[in-house]
Design an enzyme around this catalytic site. Structure first.
Site, PDB file in Angstrom:
ATOM      1  CG  ASP A   1       1.372   1.428  12.231  1.00  0.00           C
ATOM      2  OD1 ASP A   1       1.641   2.614  11.894  1.00  0.00           O
ATOM      3  OD2 ASP A   1       1.311   1.459  13.660  1.00  0.00           O
TER       4      ASP A   1
ATOM      5  CG  ASN B   1      -0.379   0.445  17.636  1.00  0.00           C
ATOM      6  OD1 ASN B   1       0.003   1.763  17.948  1.00  0.00           O
ATOM      7  ND2 ASN B   1       0.759  -0.201  16.999  1.00  0.00           N
TER       8      ASN B   1
ATOM      9  CB  ILE C   1      -0.883  -0.180   1.107  1.00  0.00           C
ATOM     10  CG1 ILE C   1      -2.207   0.782   0.888  1.00  0.00           C
ATOM     11  CG2 ILE C   1      -0.335   0.188   2.420  1.00  0.00           C
ATOM     12  CD1 ILE C   1      -3.449   0.719   1.926  1.00  0.00           C
TER      13      ILE C   1
ATOM     14  CB  SER D   1      -8.823  -6.036  12.354  1.00  0.00           C
ATOM     15  OG  SER D   1      -8.862  -5.015  13.030  1.00  0.00           O
ATOM     16  CB  THR D   2      -6.773  -9.478   8.215  1.00  0.00           C
ATOM     17  OG1 THR D   2      -5.852  -8.739   7.227  1.00  0.00           O
ATOM     18  CG2 THR D   2      -8.247  -8.934   7.916  1.00  0.00           C
ATOM     19  N   GLY D   3      -4.205  -9.049  10.197  1.00  0.00           N
ATOM     20  CA  GLY D   3      -2.991  -9.415  10.550  1.00  0.00           C
ATOM     21  C   GLY D   3      -2.588  -9.692  12.019  1.00  0.00           C
TER      22      GLY D   3
HETATM   23  P1  ADP Z   1      -3.733  -5.401  12.194  1.00  0.00           P
HETATM   24  O1  ADP Z   1      -2.870  -4.923  13.475  1.00  0.00           O
HETATM   25  O2  ADP Z   1      -4.687  -4.256  11.970  1.00  0.00           O
HETATM   26  O3  ADP Z   1      -3.853  -6.545  12.014  1.00  0.00           O
HETATM   27  P2  ADP Z   1      -1.622  -5.534  10.266  1.00  0.00           P
HETATM   28  O4  ADP Z   1      -0.567  -4.622   9.800  1.00  0.00           O
HETATM   29  O5  ADP Z   1      -0.583  -6.590  11.258  1.00  0.00           O
HETATM   30  O6  ADP Z   1      -2.326  -4.806  10.949  1.00  0.00           O
HETATM   31  O7  ADP Z   1      -2.010  -6.435   9.256  1.00  0.00           O
HETATM   32  C1  ADP Z   1      -3.241  -5.808   8.476  1.00  0.00           C
HETATM   33  C2  ADP Z   1      -3.059  -6.540   7.127  1.00  0.00           C
HETATM   34  O8  ADP Z   1      -2.163  -5.759   6.300  1.00  0.00           O
HETATM   35  C3  ADP Z   1      -2.838  -7.963   6.877  1.00  0.00           C
HETATM   36  O9  ADP Z   1      -3.451  -8.567   5.769  1.00  0.00           O
HETATM   37  C4  ADP Z   1      -1.310  -7.765   6.316  1.00  0.00           C
HETATM   38  O10 ADP Z   1      -1.141  -8.962   5.344  1.00  0.00           O
HETATM   39  C5  ADP Z   1      -1.218  -6.487   5.490  1.00  0.00           C
HETATM   40  N1  ADP Z   1      -0.032  -5.666   5.374  1.00  0.00           N
HETATM   41  C6  ADP Z   1       1.014  -5.899   5.909  1.00  0.00           C
HETATM   42  N2  ADP Z   1       2.041  -5.070   5.188  1.00  0.00           N
HETATM   43  C7  ADP Z   1       1.367  -4.598   4.241  1.00  0.00           C
HETATM   44  C8  ADP Z   1       1.709  -3.615   3.183  1.00  0.00           C
HETATM   45  N3  ADP Z   1       3.046  -2.962   3.145  1.00  0.00           N
HETATM   46  N4  ADP Z   1       0.498  -3.269   2.348  1.00  0.00           N
HETATM   47  C9  ADP Z   1      -0.488  -3.569   2.385  1.00  0.00           C
HETATM   48  N5  ADP Z   1      -0.915  -4.643   3.279  1.00  0.00           N
HETATM   49  C10 ADP Z   1      -0.014  -4.722   4.192  1.00  0.00           C
END
Ligand code: ADP
Length: 183
Positions: free
Chosen positions: A40, A30, A17, A127-129
């Protein structure tokens, strides 16, 4: 995959992203808003220290951003113009209002973008990570909420991109969108 919800273009793609050239990218932040892992961490690394400085201004030390809420900061060196930070729910089995909170994240991001005159928006799968929300539930909910917003507020947002970091999530999302379009 590209479709339309009312007059809004909906684009599903796999990618990072931080590379999206849109008016606003959404950060799955967070509550303390001082950076973290996952998307993040990627946003703060790619955007540089200006994002953290701005996070400190909008969420000062000793305060926090509640789940479902949103704030906007500079995007630093990112190609996007601004970052909209939202705090997703931590999955706790599904009976703690996780769905309402996740819906609020999307709705509040869309409303903030609309009120700031931002026309193109990219979301990660909030939230899916680390927060553990089951992907299929989160993805389906996100699509429904975005579709409803676009139906009620036509011609406000021109394009919503949903960015999936890995291929399996992207494939699953395309299946959800196809199912939604044939409802
Ligand atoms: P949360 O704490 O809300 O779960 P995360 O960052 O751990 O947030 O994950 C949220 C989603 O973002 C997951 O599906 C993860 O695979 C995805 N993600 C991680 N890095 C990137 C990125 N650079 N660009 C897009 N999506 C990402």
């Amino acid at each position: 995959m590209v479709t339309r919800f009312a007059s809004t273009r909906i684009v599903l793609k796999q990618g990072d992203i931080t590379r999206e050239k849109v008016d606003a990218i959404v950060n799955a932040a967070n509550s303390h808003m001082r950076g973290g892992g996952g998307v993040d961490g990627a946003i703060h690394r790619a955007g540089g220290p200006a994002i953290l400085e701005d996070c400190k201004r909008v969420v000062p030390d000793g305060t926090s951003l509640a789940p479902g809420k949103v704030v906007m900061t500079t995007a630093g060196q990112l190609p996007a113009r601004v970052v909209i930070h939202t705090v997703g729910p931590v999955w706790a089995g599904g009976s703690q209002g996780e769905d309402e909170t996740l819906a609020l994240c999307y709705i509040n991001c869309l409303h903030l973008a609309a009120s700031a005159g931002l026309k193109t928006l990219a979301f990660p799968a909030i939230s899916t990570g680390v927060y553990g929300y089951p992907f299929d539930l989160a993805c389906s909910l996100a699509l429904h909420v975005i579709r409803e917003f676009c139906r009620v507020h036509p011609a406000v947002i021109e394009e919503v991109r949903l960015i999936y970091f890995n291929q399996a999530d992207h494939q699953a999302a395309k299946t959800h969108l196809s199912a939604l379009n044939s409802e």
